[in-house]
Design a protein around this motif. Structure first.
Motif, mmCIF file in Angstrom:
data_model
loop_
_atom_site.group_PDB
_atom_site.id
_atom_site.type_symbol
_atom_site.label_atom_id
_atom_site.label_comp_id
_atom_site.label_asym_id
_atom_site.label_seq_id
_atom_site.Cartn_x
_atom_site.Cartn_y
_atom_site.Cartn_z
ATOM 1 N N LEU A 94 24.812 49.490 43.729
ATOM 2 C CA LEU A 94 24.518 49.191 45.123
ATOM 3 C C LEU A 94 25.656 48.394 45.759
ATOM 4 C CD1 LEU A 94 22.567 49.228 47.512
ATOM 5 C CD2 LEU A 94 21.485 47.194 46.565
ATOM 6 N N LEU A 95 26.173 47.398 45.065
ATOM 7 C CA LEU A 95 27.277 46.601 45.591
ATOM 8 C C LEU A 95 28.512 47.462 45.828
ATOM 9 C CD1 LEU A 95 26.891 43.426 43.355
ATOM 10 C CD2 LEU A 95 26.608 43.500 45.841
ATOM 11 N N TYR A 96 28.786 48.373 44.902
ATOM 12 C CA TYR A 96 29.928 49.275 45.061
ATOM 13 C C TYR A 96 29.743 50.171 46.287
ATOM 14 C CZ TYR A 96 33.458 52.803 44.008
ATOM 15 O OH TYR A 96 34.532 53.659 44.089
ATOM 16 N N LEU A 97 28.542 50.714 46.454
ATOM 17 C CA LEU A 97 28.284 51.577 47.605
ATOM 18 C C LEU A 97 28.329 50.796 48.909
ATOM 19 C CD1 LEU A 97 25.423 53.894 46.281
ATOM 20 C CD2 LEU A 97 27.795 54.513 46.766
ATOM 21 N N MET A 98 27.867 49.549 48.892
ATOM 22 C CA MET A 98 27.959 48.710 50.088
ATOM 23 C C MET A 98 29.410 48.555 50.526
ATOM 24 S SD MET A 98 25.154 45.746 49.111
ATOM 25 C CE MET A 98 25.788 44.587 50.318
ATOM 26 N N ALA A 99 30.289 48.324 49.556
ATOM 27 C CA ALA A 99 31.708 48.179 49.861
ATOM 28 C C ALA A 99 32.313 49.496 50.337
ATOM 29 C CB ALA A 99 32.460 47.666 48.638
ATOM 30 N N PHE A 280 36.194 42.572 55.984
ATOM 31 C CA PHE A 280 36.963 41.865 54.963
ATOM 32 C C PHE A 280 36.056 41.043 54.047
ATOM 33 C CE2 PHE A 280 38.833 37.633 54.064
ATOM 34 C CZ PHE A 280 39.700 38.012 53.048
ATOM 35 N N VAL A 281 35.145 40.270 54.622
ATOM 36 C CA VAL A 281 34.264 39.429 53.818
ATOM 37 C C VAL A 281 33.317 40.296 52.997
ATOM 38 C CG1 VAL A 281 32.404 37.717 53.919
ATOM 39 C CG2 VAL A 281 34.437 37.450 55.360
ATOM 40 N N ARG A 282 32.799 41.346 53.575
ATOM 41 C CA ARG A 282 31.860 42.219 52.856
ATOM 42 C C ARG A 282 32.541 42.876 51.656
ATOM 43 N NH1 ARG A 282 26.978 44.659 54.093
ATOM 44 N NH2 ARG A 282 26.595 46.741 53.242
ATOM 45 N N LEU A 283 33.732 43.428 51.864
ATOM 46 C CA LEU A 283 34.446 44.052 50.757
ATOM 47 C C LEU A 283 34.789 43.032 49.671
ATOM 48 C CD1 LEU A 283 36.893 46.502 52.579
ATOM 49 C CD2 LEU A 283 35.280 47.122 50.787
ATOM 50 N N SER A 284 35.300 41.885 50.085
ATOM 51 C CA SER A 284 35.695 40.854 49.127
ATOM 52 C C SER A 284 34.496 40.378 48.307
ATOM 53 C CB SER A 284 36.326 39.666 49.859
ATOM 54 O OG SER A 284 37.418 40.070 50.649
ATOM 55 N N LEU A 285 33.392 40.115 48.997
ATOM 56 C CA LEU A 285 32.204 39.598 48.322
ATOM 57 C C LEU A 285 31.626 40.616 47.356
ATOM 58 C CD1 LEU A 285 30.247 37.229 48.068
ATOM 59 C CD2 LEU A 285 28.948 38.184 49.982
ATOM 60 N N CYS A 286 31.531 41.873 47.783
ATOM 61 C CA CYS A 286 30.973 42.913 46.906
ATOM 62 C C CYS A 286 31.839 43.114 45.669
ATOM 63 C CB CYS A 286 30.834 44.228 47.676
ATOM 64 S SG CYS A 286 29.511 44.240 48.901
ATOM 65 N N LEU A 287 33.164 43.145 45.842
ATOM 66 C CA LEU A 287 34.057 43.310 44.701
ATOM 67 C C LEU A 287 33.938 42.130 43.741
ATOM 68 C CD1 LEU A 287 37.238 44.689 46.515
ATOM 69 C CD2 LEU A 287 35.732 45.949 44.966
ATOM 70 N N PHE A 288 33.890 40.925 44.292
ATOM 71 C CA PHE A 288 33.754 39.734 43.453
ATOM 72 C C PHE A 288 32.456 39.775 42.650
ATOM 73 C CE2 PHE A 288 31.780 35.548 43.001
ATOM 74 C CZ PHE A 288 32.714 34.913 42.180
ATOM 75 N N LEU A 289 31.356 40.140 43.304
ATOM 76 C CA LEU A 289 30.057 40.128 42.629
ATOM 77 C C LEU A 289 29.973 41.199 41.547
ATOM 78 C CD1 LEU A 289 27.661 39.475 45.652
ATOM 79 C CD2 LEU A 289 28.338 37.875 43.845
ATOM 80 N N VAL A 290 30.613 42.348 41.755
ATOM 81 C CA VAL A 290 30.599 43.378 40.711
ATOM 82 C C VAL A 290 31.281 42.866 39.457
ATOM 83 C CG1 VAL A 290 31.511 45.634 40.044
ATOM 84 C CG2 VAL A 290 30.442 45.351 42.280
ATOM 85 N N THR A 291 32.448 42.245 39.596
ATOM 86 C CA THR A 291 33.144 41.727 38.423
ATOM 87 C C THR A 291 32.363 40.590 37.766
ATOM 88 O OG1 THR A 291 34.465 40.208 39.791
ATOM 89 C CG2 THR A 291 35.398 42.368 39.305
ATOM 90 N N GLU A 292 31.643 39.809 38.582
ATOM 91 C CA GLU A 292 30.854 38.721 38.011
ATOM 92 C C GLU A 292 29.665 39.268 37.238
ATOM 93 O OE1 GLU A 292 30.184 34.400 39.567
ATOM 94 O OE2 GLU A 292 28.666 35.688 40.478
#
Length: 367
Positions: A94-99, A280-292
């Motif tokens: 879901l996070l990946y698709l959001m981004a 920018f914030v949405r992409l950054s946050l989603c990418l960060f959360l996937v790796t976390e």
């Protein structure tokens, strides 16, 4: 383990979520709501708000049971490694698709409105590189960026909202239910898909310096509802339900009407700041959360995974699909799927939280 200090405040988390979720509720779902519910689209939003409050309470209970642990650690402790992976994978998808959806929608809007002759891959690459860099820098950097960007986003929002008041006719919001309740019910699905993205707080709560309180979630939920209603009712009041439904980006079109006095007009360039800040914030946050959620801690591995995720989104964005096909994907698959995933998983997490809580009480009594 419990994180009693945290790295960001709840206000910073609110700012990140406002920018991240706001670009969906403020922009992406508006044309879908209008196409499904027409003049009654704003009623769909209000009707969803009622069960949404109940869902926020469920989200609060889960956060409280997690006791400020990360979602990964908490699930590992309660359902084991395999169960944890099974529950986390849909969230990561879901996070990946959001981004990806945000990147594609931003690129389409950029090409159509102000950079028609620039290759799409160039503008997309710039945004992805900035987002990967912010995600690699960590949650604290994303929070600081959100705090710097959001005040001007809000200021410009008030500017276009109040500046266009003389051009609005709120009588166009009536009459209601001309086509029955079916369009309203259909529109509720898309409103819910946007609102439920507040589930992001579940992934952030272990980074907070204070505990998540239900009143905080209520305030955040109210902000998201307003971020949906404001441009939606504004589009209907300014353009009428028929013309607003025909527009691809009704929120952007409202900027074209804005003038200040007799000599200042063409202020829609301010909307570029609003949109790119949220993207920018949405992409950054989603990418960060996937790796976390993948529990990748080594810097080189994190950078490699972030680069791969960004490159894969650019590759998918470059596939030969039309904007109409993209809208069909959003309408038939993305928003229904995201709403179902979040609802089902939060129900499962609530059950896990209740069972884990009872087991802890039982061990406490035995001791």
């Amino acid at each position: 383990m419990r994180n009693p200090t945290g790295s960001i405040g709840f206000l910073q988390a609110v700012m990140m979520i406002m920018l991240s979720v706001g670009i969906t509720t403020h922009v992406t779902i508006i044309p879908l709501l209008l196409s499904k519910a027409g003049r009654d689209a704003w009623i769909s939003v209000l009707l969803v708000a009622i069960p949404f409050i109940g869902w926020l309470w469920l989200l609060f209970l889960i956060c409280r049971r997690m006791n400020r642990q990360s979602l990964s650690d908490w699930l590992e402790a309660t359902v084991g490694h395999v169960g944890s992976r099974l529950l986390l994978f849909p969230f990561m998808l879901l996070l990946y698709l959001m981004a990806f959806v945000n990147l594609t929608d931003t690129q389409t809007w950029t090409t159509v409105n102000y950079l028609p002759n620039t290759p799409e891959i160039v503008t997309g690459l710039v945004l992805v590189l900035l987002s990967v860099a912010a995600a690699y820098a960590g949650i604290h950097s994303i929070a600081i960026a959100s705090g710097l960007l959001l005040p001007f986003v809000v200021l410009f929002g008030f500017l276009v909202g109040f500046g266009n008041m003389p051009k609005k006719d709120y009588h166009l919001l009536l009459p209601l239910f001309q086509n029955g309740m079916t369009p309203v019910i259909n529109g509720m699905l898309y409103a819910a898909g946007g609102f439920l993205e507040i589930v992001l707080i579940l992934f952030l709560q272990h980074h907070l310096r204070t505990e998540t309180k239900f009143m905080y979630l209520l305030v955040l939920g109210g902000i998201i509802i307003i971020l949906t209603l404001s441009p939606l009712t504004g589009a209907i009041a300014e353009f009428g339900p028929v013309e607003a439904t025909r527009q691809r980006y009704p929120s952007y079109e409202q900027w074209r009407l804005l003038t200040m006095g007799r000599y200042i007009e063409n202020l829609e360039f301010l909307s570029i700041y609003q949109w790119l800040s949220g993207a920018f914030v949405r992409l950054s946050l989603c990418l960060f959360l996937v790796t976390e959620l993948l529990q990748i801690s080594k810097p080189k591995q994190r950078l490699g995974v972030l680069s791969f995720l960004g490159a894969s989104m650019l590759a998918l964005m470059s596939l030969p699909f039309s904007d109409m096909q993209f809208l069909t994907f959003l309408s038939r698959w993305y928003f229904p799927m995201s709403a179902i995933i979040v609802l089902v998983l939060t129900m499962v997490l609530a059950i896990v939280a209740l069972v884990a809580g009872k087991q802890q009480k039982g061990r406490h009594h035995e001791s």
